[in-house]
Motif scaffolding. Structure first.
Motif: not given
Lengths: 297, 224
Positions: A35-41, A178-183, A230-239
């Motif tokens: 979800m973090a990856f999709l949010a970044v894109i 982004i809101v849908l991703i958060g939900a 938080a850890g998973g999202a950090l990985v997703g953001v970096l990718i």
């Protein structure tokens, strides 16, 4: 604030009271990362679209085109009158009549390179650059209609409005995603937390037997899921940032696909994603935990 | 300490017991006997507010147990040490960590270091401190459960068949630990089938023996 501090610092003994359950660990980290990856894109595309549309709209807002009637008998007189009006108009910084070659180049995509421009009644175009402050388009239009009959002033409003509208919609869609991703993150973490709580029913019973309050039991789960998210999202953001950096770079004004990424203050948003994921996980797990503990009484 | 007044309890349309009254005075020692299925465990659970009575009133430390919220129940549990027949440990923690659990959950984990060593030696489990519960014998687990029940120095200790899975020698050892606690002023309530243990206890302390049978709680007769 105290609750947040306690959550971050944690209580190693309390953490150990609830065992790690492999499935929910992997599920939470995976969902948060994806979800973090999709949010970044989504953010990158949304910001880029907005940026490009703003650039295009700004360019269009500072320019106008005057079209003179295509009458060979009056063409030169009209051109002189038009230039005279434009050069004495406040806010007009530059005026330039397009040459025959430039007009031919504009028509070439539609009529081909062999267009006999001399033989056709092609209107003369004048490019106008304005500074945007003192420029009064309605006043200019009135003067032109009086002194240059048949001249048509195009201030690009017809082009700019839909462009800005489209950019606003893309931005809205971006934030909706982004809101849908958060939900979705909240829903998945709620499910994972409920599964973890159900799987640890016996442990919860023992903790209650020895006097644990609901807040104590919930905290062990909340802390764990918050840190995992938080850890998973950090990985997703970096990718996600890695993928964005691999996008072809170039002048974003020439193509939307060039220059997809973040600029300036926009960098704050991807960096906020792990924090937002943690906040979502905190409240989702807390609500799920207290609901489950109420039901398990 | 704990008071049951005309308490009735049943489930699924069946009445387990009705109009039961019981008072656990400070420093008293009670045995609860009765056939299997008579409701001994249920009665104990009512005493530590794990169940709510269908009728009547249960008062725990002067408070109406039926009106306690979950946090208040948790607070009352910190004054009642419970020993289950199946011990109920967290198998992923060591015995020392399990015994210290009541202190940990009440935010007094730092006190565990002081009490734990002494307590482990008192129940004879010093060498097993770092073992996991499944690695211990039945008797060792019961002694660990007793140590966990007393680590917060509760006012009341409730034990459900504490000698159910142990041999005679071990049951005598557990009983002597419970008698020692009673002599320290703790209120004790034990549900048991073990009449021999009751007889042994009565020779040492003044214990009241109650029998739960056919839905009624009565004073046990001369068979003891």
């Amino acid at each position: 604030m105290r609750a947040l501090l306690e959550l971050m610092l944690g209580d190693p003994q309390a953490d150990r009271a609830v065992p790690q359950t492999g499935m929910t660990v992997r599920l939470t980290v995976f969902v948060a990362a994806v979800m973090a990856f999709l949010a970044v894109i989504t953010l990158a595309v949304s910001f880029t679209t907005n940026r490009v549309a703003s650039l295009w709209a700004a360019d269009l807002a500072q320019s106008a085109t005057l079209r003179l009637p295509a009458d060979p008998a009056t063409a030169d007189a009209l051109l002189l009158s038009a230039l005279d009006v434009l050069e004495t108009t406040p806010g007009v910084t530059r005026v330039r009549a397009l040459s025959q070659d430039e007009q031919q180049a504009l028509l070439e995509p539609w009529f081909g390179p062999d267009l006999p421009l001399d033989a056709l009644p092609v209107p003369q175009l004048i490019e106008i650059v304005t500074d945007g402050d003192d420029y009064d388009v309605e006043g200019l239009r009135a003067r032109l209609s009086a002194q240059v009959p048949g001249a048509i002033l195009d201030d690009h409003t017809a082009w700019r409005a839909p462009l800005l509208d489209a950019a606003a919609r893309v931005r809205l869609i971006g934030w909706s995603v982004i809101v849908l991703i958060g939900a979705t993150v909240a829903a998945m973490i709620t499910l994972a937390a409920q599964a973890a709580l159900a799987g640890n029913a016996r442990i919860i019973a023992v903790l209650r037997l020895v006097g644990a309050k609901d807040a104590y039991i919930a905290r062990a789960f909340v802390r764990r899921f918050t840190l995992r998210a938080a850890g998973g999202a950090l990985v997703g953001v970096l990718i996600g940032l890695g993928v964005v950096s691999l996008m072809p770079q170039g002048d974003a004004t020439s193509s939307l696909l060039l220059g997809v990424g973040f600029e300036g203050a926009e960098w704050v948003w991807p960096l906020l994603i792990p924090v937002l994921a943690a906040i979502v996980a905190f409240f989702a797990t807390r609500a799920a935990a207290f609901r489950r503990l109420r039901e398990q009484t | 300490m704990i008071e049951l007044e005309n308490v009735s309890y049943g489930y699924g349309g069946q009445t387990l017991f009705s109009h039961i009254s019981l008072t656990l005075a400070p420093g008293s020692f009670h045995f609860l006997t009765g056939p299997s299925g008579a409701g001994k465990t249920t009665l104990l659970r009512l005493c530590y507010a794990d169940l709510r009575a269908n009728k009547g009133k249960v008062r725990v430390f002067g408070q109406d147990a039926g009106a306690l919220n979950r946090d208040e129940v948790a607070m009352s549990r910190r004054r009642i040490g419970v020993v289950h027949q199946d011990c109920q440990f967290l198998d992923h923690l060591s015995i020392a960590e399990n015994i210290a659990l009541p202190l940990t959950v009440s935010g007094r984990g730092h006190e565990a270091a002081q009490n734990l060593h002494e307590l482990l030696n008192w129940v004879g489990l010093g060498p097993q401190a770092n073992q996991r519960p499944p690695e211990l014998s039945g008797g060792e687990r019961q002694r660990a459960a007793l140590a966990r029940a007393v680590i917060v120095s509760p006012d009341v200790i409730i034990a459900d068949e504490p000698t159910g899975n142990v041999d005679w020698e071990m049951s005598q050892r557990l009983l002597s630990l419970l008698i020692e606690l009673n002599k320290m002023g703790k209120t004790i309530l034990i549900a048991t089938h073990d009449l021999a243990m009751i007889r042994a206890a009565k020779s040492d302390i003044s214990a009241r023996v109650l029998r739960l049978k056919d839905g009624q709680l009565v004073q046990a007769g001369a068979e003891l």
